[in-house]
Design a protein around this motif. Structure first.
Motif, PDB file in Angstrom:
ATOM      1  N   HIS A 241       0.313  -1.471   0.090  1.00 36.17           N
ATOM      2  CA  HIS A 241       0.136  -0.132  -0.049  1.00 36.17           C
ATOM      3  C   HIS A 241       0.845   0.747   0.004  1.00 36.17           C
ATOM      4  CE1 HIS A 241      -2.639   3.330   1.383  1.00 36.17           C
ATOM      5  NE2 HIS A 241      -3.661   2.358   0.946  1.00 36.17           N
ATOM      6  N   PRO A 242       0.943   2.404  -0.828  1.00 39.48           N
ATOM      7  CA  PRO A 242       1.723   3.384  -0.821  1.00 39.48           C
ATOM      8  C   PRO A 242       1.812   3.792   0.754  1.00 39.48           C
ATOM      9  CG  PRO A 242      -0.738   3.791  -1.721  1.00 39.48           C
ATOM     10  CD  PRO A 242      -0.450   2.074  -1.896  1.00 39.48           C
ATOM     11  N   GLY A 243       0.707   3.747   1.485  1.00 38.78           N
ATOM     12  CA  GLY A 243       0.773   4.477   2.207  1.00 38.78           C
ATOM     13  C   GLY A 243       2.180   4.395   3.538  1.00 38.78           C
ATOM     14  N   VAL A 244       2.359   3.050   3.100  1.00 38.49           N
ATOM     15  CA  VAL A 244       3.095   2.198   3.552  1.00 38.49           C
ATOM     16  C   VAL A 244       4.409   1.954   4.050  1.00 38.49           C
ATOM     17  CG1 VAL A 244       4.013  -0.440   4.432  1.00 38.49           C
ATOM     18  CG2 VAL A 244       1.232  -0.045   4.354  1.00 38.49           C
ATOM     19  N   PRO A 245       5.020   2.475   3.350  1.00 37.09           N
ATOM     20  CA  PRO A 245       6.813   2.878   3.016  1.00 37.09           C
ATOM     21  C   PRO A 245       7.226   4.146   3.576  1.00 37.09           C
ATOM     22  CG  PRO A 245       6.326   2.304   1.038  1.00 37.09           C
ATOM     23  CD  PRO A 245       4.564   2.058   1.402  1.00 37.09           C
ATOM     24  N   PRO A 246       5.852   5.145   3.851  1.00 39.44           N
ATOM     25  CA  PRO A 246       6.193   6.559   4.308  1.00 39.44           C
ATOM     26  C   PRO A 246       6.170   6.269   6.176  1.00 39.44           C
ATOM     27  CG  PRO A 246       4.271   6.916   3.190  1.00 39.44           C
ATOM     28  CD  PRO A 246       4.808   5.866   2.042  1.00 39.44           C
ATOM     29  N   LEU A 247       5.218   4.966   6.263  1.00 39.99           N
ATOM     30  CA  LEU A 247       4.634   5.127   7.600  1.00 39.99           C
ATOM     31  C   LEU A 247       5.865   3.978   7.915  1.00 39.99           C
ATOM     32  CD1 LEU A 247       2.520   5.057   9.846  1.00 39.99           C
ATOM     33  CD2 LEU A 247       1.267   2.847   8.916  1.00 39.99           C
ATOM     34  N   LEU A 248       6.437   3.390   7.641  1.00 41.94           N
ATOM     35  CA  LEU A 248       7.608   2.856   8.213  1.00 41.94           C
ATOM     36  C   LEU A 248       8.872   3.732   8.931  1.00 41.94           C
ATOM     37  CD1 LEU A 248       7.905  -0.901   6.078  1.00 41.94           C
ATOM     38  CD2 LEU A 248       6.769  -0.373   9.140  1.00 41.94           C
ATOM     39  N   GLU A 249       8.494   4.162   7.465  1.00 39.82           N
ATOM     40  CA  GLU A 249       9.981   5.305   7.774  1.00 39.82           C
ATOM     41  C   GLU A 249       9.823   6.788   8.961  1.00 39.82           C
ATOM     42  OE1 GLU A 249      12.497   5.854   5.967  1.00 39.82           O
ATOM     43  OE2 GLU A 249      13.413   7.245   6.665  1.00 39.82           O
ATOM     44  N   TYR A 250       8.443   6.801   9.138  1.00 38.42           N
ATOM     45  CA  TYR A 250       8.154   7.414  10.012  1.00 38.42           C
ATOM     46  C   TYR A 250       8.418   7.238  12.192  1.00 38.42           C
ATOM     47  CZ  TYR A 250       5.679  10.952  12.753  1.00 38.42           C
ATOM     48  OH  TYR A 250       4.780  11.078  14.111  1.00 38.42           O
ATOM     49  N   LYS A 251       7.714   5.743  11.481  1.00 41.53           N
ATOM     50  CA  LYS A 251       7.968   5.158  13.048  1.00 41.53           C
ATOM     51  C   LYS A 251       9.249   4.799  13.279  1.00 41.53           C
ATOM     52  CE  LYS A 251       5.314   1.586  13.604  1.00 41.53           C
ATOM     53  NZ  LYS A 251       3.991   1.641  14.169  1.00 41.53           N
ATOM     54  N   LYS A 252      10.031   4.915  12.203  1.00 44.50           N
ATOM     55  CA  LYS A 252      11.505   4.402  12.850  1.00 44.50           C
ATOM     56  C   LYS A 252      12.120   5.537  13.286  1.00 44.50           C
ATOM     57  CE  LYS A 252      15.890   4.442  10.245  1.00 44.50           C
ATOM     58  NZ  LYS A 252      16.432   4.151   8.813  1.00 44.50           N
ATOM     59  N   LEU A 253      11.734   6.934  12.454  1.00 45.14           N
ATOM     60  CA  LEU A 253      12.385   8.606  12.494  1.00 45.14           C
ATOM     61  C   LEU A 253      12.489   8.521  13.869  1.00 45.14           C
ATOM     62  CD1 LEU A 253      13.089   9.785   9.302  1.00 45.14           C
ATOM     63  CD2 LEU A 253      15.028   8.374  11.109  1.00 45.14           C
ATOM     64  N   MET A 254      10.405   8.541  13.627  1.00 44.92           N
ATOM     65  CA  MET A 254      10.397   9.394  15.604  1.00 44.92           C
ATOM     66  C   MET A 254      10.688   7.715  16.456  1.00 44.92           C
ATOM     67  SD  MET A 254       8.164  10.967  16.887  1.00 44.92           S
ATOM     68  CE  MET A 254       7.042  11.651  16.527  1.00 44.92           C
ATOM     69  N   ARG A 255      11.000   6.914  16.424  1.00 41.76           N
ATOM     70  CA  ARG A 255      11.257   5.951  16.812  1.00 41.76           C
ATOM     71  C   ARG A 255      12.742   7.111  17.486  1.00 41.76           C
ATOM     72  NH1 ARG A 255      12.031   3.063  21.241  1.00 41.76           N
ATOM     73  NH2 ARG A 255      13.780   2.132  21.962  1.00 41.76           N
ATOM     74  N   LEU A 256      13.776   6.817  16.934  1.00 42.95           N
ATOM     75  CA  LEU A 256      14.863   7.745  16.961  1.00 42.95           C
ATOM     76  C   LEU A 256      14.997   9.123  17.415  1.00 42.95           C
ATOM     77  CD1 LEU A 256      18.149   8.389  16.127  1.00 42.95           C
ATOM     78  CD2 LEU A 256      17.943   9.285  14.116  1.00 42.95           C
ATOM     79  N   LEU A 257      14.125   9.464  17.093  1.00 41.00           N
ATOM     80  CA  LEU A 257      13.609  11.083  17.562  1.00 41.00           C
ATOM     81  C   LEU A 257      13.350  10.912  19.444  1.00 41.00           C
ATOM     82  CD1 LEU A 257      13.006  13.819  17.685  1.00 41.00           C
ATOM     83  CD2 LEU A 257      10.829  13.770  16.750  1.00 41.00           C
ATOM     84  N   THR A 258      12.577  10.257  19.640  1.00 40.88           N
ATOM     85  CA  THR A 258      11.933   9.953  21.037  1.00 40.88           C
ATOM     86  C   THR A 258      13.361   9.643  21.687  1.00 40.88           C
ATOM     87  OG1 THR A 258      10.741   8.135  20.427  1.00 40.88           O
ATOM     88  CG2 THR A 258       9.621  10.402  20.469  1.00 40.88           C
ATOM     89  N   ALA A 259      14.238   8.233  21.155  1.00 42.15           N
ATOM     90  CA  ALA A 259      14.607   7.455  22.117  1.00 42.15           C
ATOM     91  C   ALA A 259      15.976   7.670  22.065  1.00 42.15           C
ATOM     92  CB  ALA A 259      14.800   6.499  21.712  1.00 42.15           C
ATOM     93  N   ASN A 260      16.784   8.941  20.912  1.00 42.80           N
ATOM     94  CA  ASN A 260      18.180   8.837  21.195  1.00 42.80           C
ATOM     95  C   ASN A 260      17.677  10.378  20.389  1.00 42.80           C
ATOM     96  OD1 ASN A 260      18.001   5.370  20.805  1.00 42.80           O
ATOM     97  ND2 ASN A 260      19.221   6.675  22.691  1.00 42.80           N
ATOM     98  N   GLY A 261      17.276  11.297  20.409  1.00 39.15           N
ATOM     99  CA  GLY A 261      17.409  12.485  20.060  1.00 39.15           C
ATOM    100  C   GLY A 261      17.725  13.498  20.629  1.00 39.15           C
ATOM    101  N   TRP A 262      17.323  14.933  19.959  1.00 37.92           N
ATOM    102  CA  TRP A 262      18.183  15.843  21.348  1.00 37.92           C
ATOM    103  C   TRP A 262      17.385  15.880  23.065  1.00 37.92           C
ATOM    104  CZ3 TRP A 262      15.868  16.491  16.235  1.00 37.92           C
ATOM    105  CH2 TRP A 262      17.184  16.906  15.671  1.00 37.92           C
ATOM    106  N   SER A 263      16.506  15.819  23.178  1.00 39.61           N
ATOM    107  CA  SER A 263      17.031  15.361  23.935  1.00 39.61           C
ATOM    108  C   SER A 263      17.857  14.868  25.094  1.00 39.61           C
ATOM    109  CB  SER A 263      14.981  15.349  24.829  1.00 39.61           C
ATOM    110  OG  SER A 263      14.538  14.689  23.585  1.00 39.61           O
ATOM    111  N   TRP A 264      17.970  13.223  24.437  1.00 38.77           N
ATOM    112  CA  TRP A 264      18.967  12.221  25.307  1.00 38.77           C
ATOM    113  C   TRP A 264      20.513  13.255  25.393  1.00 38.77           C
ATOM    114  CZ3 TRP A 264      22.980   9.649  23.031  1.00 38.77           C
ATOM    115  CH2 TRP A 264      23.280   8.523  24.427  1.00 38.77           C
ATOM    116  N   LEU A 265      20.187  13.493  23.830  1.00 35.33           N
ATOM    117  CA  LEU A 265      21.985  13.768  24.351  1.00 35.33           C
ATOM    118  C   LEU A 265      22.287  15.020  25.943  1.00 35.33           C
ATOM    119  CD1 LEU A 265      23.076  14.731  20.418  1.00 35.33           C
ATOM    120  CD2 LEU A 265      24.427  13.709  22.174  1.00 35.33           C
ATOM    121  N   GLU A 266      21.271  15.747  25.517  1.00 32.42           N
ATOM    122  CA  GLU A 266      20.887  16.910  26.711  1.00 32.42           C
ATOM    123  C   GLU A 266      21.068  16.502  28.362  1.00 32.42           C
ATOM    124  OE1 GLU A 266      17.800  19.581  26.277  1.00 32.42           O
ATOM    125  OE2 GLU A 266      19.103  20.470  25.135  1.00 32.42           O
ATOM    126  N   ALA A 267      20.487  14.953  28.100  1.00 36.05           N
ATOM    127  CA  ALA A 267      20.095  14.938  29.659  1.00 36.05           C
ATOM    128  C   ALA A 267      21.084  13.363  30.109  1.00 36.05           C
ATOM    129  CB  ALA A 267      18.551  13.444  29.122  1.00 36.05           C
TER     130      ALA A 267
END
Length: 550
Positions: A241-267
């Motif tokens: 489905h055309p929605g799936v590739p961007p969704l998978l990419e979104y989930k991967k990058l959102m995971r990076l942001l929330t788990a090991n993003g800028w706030s992780w660095l600061e903390a």
DNA sequence: CTGACTTGCGCC
DNA sequence: AAAGGGCGCAAGTCAG
């Protein structure tokens, strides 16, 4: 023996016969000098204290390293659960206090926090009880080794927390910016996520969709005609489905942001070091836990930011297939030990004729250790059982024992927890609907689940023991490699991940460190399995960045 | 509002 | 195609 009383420290000598010399009181701020002097003296000393997290950080901060200790909190916990320790010998007035003692989380700059429950405990008495339990134990040698390894692990953990893992915030930030776009204002989505969000909403025909909400996302996928029951990535990967590739990419990058993003660095990153705290014995099996920064699950994606100091290198070493090798050793299975002679144990199984392909070997062994009974790995079991009767027999027996509600134990004698409460309660714990918790099917399911836990416990726990012995020996070898400075100016352990270590060392000593890492692995194998011929080959890399290893 | 739970995903 | 063991963490969700 050290203990705190008021604002002073009391020091006593504990003799092998159990007698204690008179207590000498010294001011707290005189302790580092006293410890340093004793460490420098020719006669080896083992410090007995209530809890390493309460003593060692301040000593390390003062530049003092200790060679050996007994961490009574950790050794107490092991003995209390070991089937080879007579609990009556461990009983004392303050046993409940030792049971309840928790590690101190943060490195408190004040050496003596007020109203510490540890101050009410008597370490000399506890030490006497533990020694009595060891002396009376039918498996005293194994337990003694385990207690020493556990205590040494406490020292390693404190030292790694003290030195930290070299971490380049600038590299990490470049990585984030490259994947996500510039850091957004607080609360905003980075540009790349914003773009993907637009694509997802358009493709699914859901203009207001928030993909971070699993429930909302699931509804949107179903309304778009996709037959899914959850929103996990591997479920979505099956869809066309055309929605799936961007969704998978979104989930991967959102995971990076929330788990090991800028706030992780600061903390978690300060002064060029990733500082997390490791908790030895934090897992029932004896594995370490960590708190802060997700130290035991640092994604490979951000490991390029772990970079050794200028003129220094990382020596990264991991043991391939630790747990199957441990299983071969503890069961005395010569056929599996033969397969373990290969640097790739799974290839060794193929060469030995047990299975046709490496993939089958891996699937079968993982199934045997985790309790996979269905599908491919289940079909592998009869062949593996014929070929490796002792190894498979050991995990099968551990599973049966767990299903009967019995305690199982590791090679050195760490005991599994007893199943708490009734099987019905366990079923509730596993997420079964409460109104069905009492049915026979649910009780059987819970029983089998506990069997899978005990099956894995014996292997995972013994693997943890091998790793502790490895690190304990390596820690001492690294110290002897030299230098006169404090820990951080010498080759030192900087990170540990169940079966992998990262040593931070001056470049000129890297080859010596490689030799030390290998020698320690041999020592650990001999300590646990004596002359039984099971190998623990290491993958070792000398690298500037952690990401360059393996 | 806070706290407990669920979902999902990173590591071994 | 995973599954099957052990964790920690963050966001969403929902009850109190």
């Amino acid at each position: 023996m050290l203990r705190r009383r008021e604002s002073a420290v009391e020091v006593a000598e504990l003799a092998d016969d159990g007698t204690t010399s008179a207590l000498t009181g010294i001011p707290a701020d005189a302790l580092p000098a006293l410890v340093a002097a004793r460490e420098a003296a020719p006669a080896a000393v083992r410090w007995v204290w209530d809890d390493t997290t309460r003593w060692y950080p301040a000593l390390l901060a003062a530049g003092v390293r200790v060679e050996r200790c007994t961490d009574l909190r950790l050794t107490h916990a092991v003995l209390r659960r070991s089937p080879f320790a007579d609990q009556a010998l461990l009983a004392g007035a303050d046993t409940a206090g030792w049971d309840a003692l928790q590690p101190v989380a943060a490195a408190d700059p004040a050496l003596f926090p007020p109203a510490d429950p540890a101050d009410l405990l008597d370490p000399a008495a506890e030490h006497r009880r533990q020694q009595a339990a060891l002396a009376a134990s039918p498996r005293g040698d194994g337990l003694a080794l385990l207690l020493a390894a556990e205590s040494s692990g406490a020292l390693v953990a404190a030292e790694m927390t003290h030195t930290g893992l070299p971490w380049r915030a600038d590299v990490h930030e470049r990585l984030l910016t490259g994947l996500l776009g510039p850091r957004p204002a607080a609360g905003g989505r980075p540009a790349v996520l914003e773009r993907l969000l637009g694509e997802i909403r358009a493709a699914l025909g859901a203009p207001g969709l928030n993909p971070d909400s699993p429930a909302e996302l699931l509804r949107a996928l179903q309304q778009a005609g996709l037959p899914v029951a959850d929103t996990r990535s591997w479920t979505l990967e099956q869809l066309d489905h055309p929605g799936v590739p961007p969704l998978l990419e979104y989930k991967k990058l959102m995971r990076l942001l929330t788990a090991n993003g800028w706030s992780w660095l600061e903390a978690w990153v300060r002064d060029g070091r990733f500082r997390s705290s490791f908790l030895p014995g934090g897992v029932v099996t004896g594995r370490w836990a960590s708190n802060g920064g997700g130290a035991l699950s640092v994604p490979t994606l951000i490991r390029p930011a772990a970079v050794a100091d200028d003129g220094w290198r990382f020596v990264v070493a991991d043991v391939a297939q630790l747990e199957p090798r441990v299983l071969a050793g503890m069961s005395g299975d010569t056929a599996m030990a033969e397969a373990a002679r290969a640097s790739d144990l799974y290839e060794g199984m193929v060469a030995g004729g047990a299975v046709a392909t490496r993939a089958e070997a891996k699937l079968g062994i993982l199934g045997a250790m985790y309790g996979g009974t269905r599908g491919e790995s289940g079909r592998m079991m009869p062949r593996l059982t014929r070929r490796y009767p002792r190894a498979i027999g050991l995990v099968e027996e551990a599973a049966r024992a767990g299903e009967r509600g019995e305690v199982v134990h590791t090679l050195l004698g760490r005991g599994s927890p007893t199943p708490t409460g009734s099987w019905a309660e366990r079923a509730v714990d596993l997420g079964e609907p409460a109104e069905q918790a009492g049915t026979r099917e649910d009780r059987d399911r819970a029983r089998r689940a506990w069997g899978r836990f005990t099956r894995n416990f014996v292997v995972q726990g013994t693997g943890a023991e091998w790793a502790l012995c490895w690190m304990a020996d390596l820690r001492n070898r690294l110290w002897r490699l030299g230098g006169d400075g404090p820990l951080g100016r010498r080759p030192h352990l900087a990170f540990f991940l169940h079966d992998e270590v990262v040593v931070h060392a001056p470049e000129a000593l890297a080859d010596d460190v490689v030799a030390a890492v290998r020698a320690s692995a041999s020592t650990a194998g001999r300590l646990l399995f004596g002359a039984f011929p099971v190998d623990f080959p290491l993958d070792v890399a000398v690298v500037r960045s952690w990401a360059d290893a393996g």
